[in-house]
Design an enzyme around this catalytic site. Sequence first.
Site, short mmCIF file in Angstrom:
data_model
loop_
_atom_site.label_atom_id
_atom_site.label_comp_id
_atom_site.label_asym_id
_atom_site.label_seq_id
_atom_site.Cartn_x
_atom_site.Cartn_y
_atom_site.Cartn_z
N ASP A 8 80.19 41.00 14.82
CA ASP A 8 81.63 40.78 14.68
C ASP A 8 81.96 39.85 15.83
O ASP A 8 82.04 40.28 16.99
CB ASP A 8 82.41 42.09 14.81
CG ASP A 8 83.87 41.88 14.51
OD1 ASP A 8 84.46 40.93 15.06
OD2 ASP A 8 84.44 42.64 13.72
N HIS A 9 82.13 38.56 15.52
CA HIS A 9 82.16 37.60 16.63
C HIS A 9 83.37 37.80 17.55
O HIS A 9 83.36 37.34 18.68
CB HIS A 9 82.02 36.16 16.13
CG HIS A 9 83.25 35.57 15.54
ND1 HIS A 9 83.65 35.82 14.25
CD2 HIS A 9 84.18 34.73 16.06
CE1 HIS A 9 84.76 35.15 14.01
NE2 HIS A 9 85.11 34.48 15.09
N HIS A 42 87.53 42.21 12.55
CA HIS A 42 87.97 41.75 13.88
C HIS A 42 89.16 42.54 14.43
O HIS A 42 89.16 42.96 15.58
CB HIS A 42 88.38 40.27 13.81
CG HIS A 42 87.36 39.38 13.18
ND1 HIS A 42 86.01 39.56 13.35
CD2 HIS A 42 87.48 38.29 12.37
CE1 HIS A 42 85.35 38.61 12.68
NE2 HIS A 42 86.22 37.85 12.07
C1 BG6 Z 1 86.19 34.62 10.28
C2 BG6 Z 1 87.06 34.62 9.06
O1 BG6 Z 1 85.51 35.83 10.42
O2 BG6 Z 1 87.00 34.42 11.43
C3 BG6 Z 1 87.86 33.34 8.94
O3 BG6 Z 1 86.23 34.77 7.91
C4 BG6 Z 1 88.62 33.07 10.22
O4 BG6 Z 1 88.76 33.39 7.85
C5 BG6 Z 1 87.70 33.18 11.41
O5 BG6 Z 1 89.16 31.78 10.13
C6 BG6 Z 1 88.50 33.09 12.69
O6 BG6 Z 1 87.62 33.06 13.78
P1 BG6 Z 1 88.06 32.37 15.14
O7 BG6 Z 1 86.96 32.68 16.08
O8 BG6 Z 1 88.20 30.90 14.83
O9 BG6 Z 1 89.37 32.98 15.49
#
Ligand code: BG6
Length: 530
Positions: free
Chosen positions: A214-215, A278
């Site tokens: 989960d980044h 997230h």
């Molecule tokens: C992803 C989603 O997990 O996270 C996307 O699938 C979203 O829809 C993205 O745009 C957002 O990530 P970050 O790191 O750019 O906020």
Amino acid sequence: MSQNRCSGIANGTKEWQVGVVSNPFREDLVSRNRPEACTVVIFGATGDLTHRKLIPALYNQAADGELPAGVKIIGFARRDWTDEFFREGLEKLNREVSRTGHDEVVWASLAPNIEYHQSEFQDDDGYRRLAERLDAIDQERGGKGNRLFYVASAPEYFDDILLHLKKAGLSDEREGCWSRVIVEKPFGTTLATAQHLNEVVNGTFEEKDTYRIDHYLGKETAQNIMVLRFANAIFEPMWNKQFIDHVQITCAEHLGMEGGRGGYYDKAGALRDMVQNHLLQLLSLVAMEPPTDLSADGVRDEKVKVIRSLRQWDTPELVAENVTRGQYTSGNINGKEVPGYCEEDRVDPESETEAFVAVRCMIDTWRWSGVPFYVRVGKRLPKKATEISIHFKETPSVLFNAAPGGVPDGNVLVIRIQPDEGISFRINSKLPGTTLRMEPVKMDFHYSSSFGKSSPEAYERLLLDAMAGDATLFARRDEVEEAWRFVDNIENAWHESDNPPPMAEFPAGSWGPKEADEMLKSEGRKWRRL
Ligand code: BG6
């Protein structure tokens, strides 16, 4: 505070910059092992994630001297590409997106260690050849080697990849070295599909070797939530229903469905795409009890209790009351006309998928009883910004109710996840002068100015953690399933009931539907303006 200085006025409040007092990132706080050399096999290597995130992350680790010597990378995918073609494409993207820029010398040291492996995901022979290739790499190194399999293909191939890894013996325990798997999102689309995927994953790799990514957990400020809460004695005594009125978590994006994303997104929607993973992960970091230690399970044991304690919105009436879903209509973002959600590329013109959702989450624990956590996320909002704000209760209205302006607002602690990562704290202050006028001022900490260097990208940290065997910042099986339980109930009310709560609309470029504002207004609150 050693170096406070006033840096002017922002958004009507005076802003104070807070200098670094001492370095809070003490190694002993982090209890991390060292990343170990390994071969990283990326499934779905021709995709965007590999080009935009994974290889730039490995490149930046190399540039920062963090990548262990001897790391090899094999891109596994179906297209008929050569090693050279693969590397050229990666290099081109790295030049565009790398956090630290593109240094020819660093690239020249990394590129020869990147190879391409062509195979269908269901082809036994492709995995047999992969096993031979991995053995050959190990031989070159003079023994057995560690292996990190990164499943980043389209999700319909996750099962095939895992089952074939097992069949080819690639997930077997080997003495003296490890084999681990990182599984990308989406981890299922419902509780049932997530449970099924967990069965397949756990039938292939042990849970200790499984890293569900989960980044958001790899983002610097998300990691700082625990440090802020548990390494600063002033916050924890106030971190409860006695002092906190409510919490808001906002994840706004200005982008819509560019780059063909509509195909995936229209099947998922904002709730599945962002809240299930997230946002509930951020919420659990804010709401968890102090863990007994910083081990992966010590932390995850506490996070899962939060998700398990979420009050379930399991009837259409409860969903209508506590959740707002919306779609954007055409509008204007940064001076550019943009189409409505249903006119976007690869989106069904009759789509019933939400591109915005706001949820009132109630955590039924002793600490949080009666404290709403409002969570909202949406595409085509005015800007890209993610933040958590902790809204403290107002002071008793006995002293300042006669002052011009009335009772001062409660304090607000804001954790900015992105951009401009940092933390600010709003306090009330007397305006200079002979009358008692108050105005809010902001104490503000910016990562970039306080630490003087850019934070690593989430994938950089997470890849190193997987190489180090530290699963703290990865979701455990029970967390993922509990989050799906919460989300499934809402999805069912929207899509399975006879009386589904309505879909609201808002113009692209605005802060979401008025129904989401009403949800807070009915309780005397309002969304924070980002
Ligand atoms: C992803 C989603 O997990 O996270 C996307 O699938 C979203 O829809 C993205 O745009 C957002 O990530 P970050 O790191 O750019 O906020």
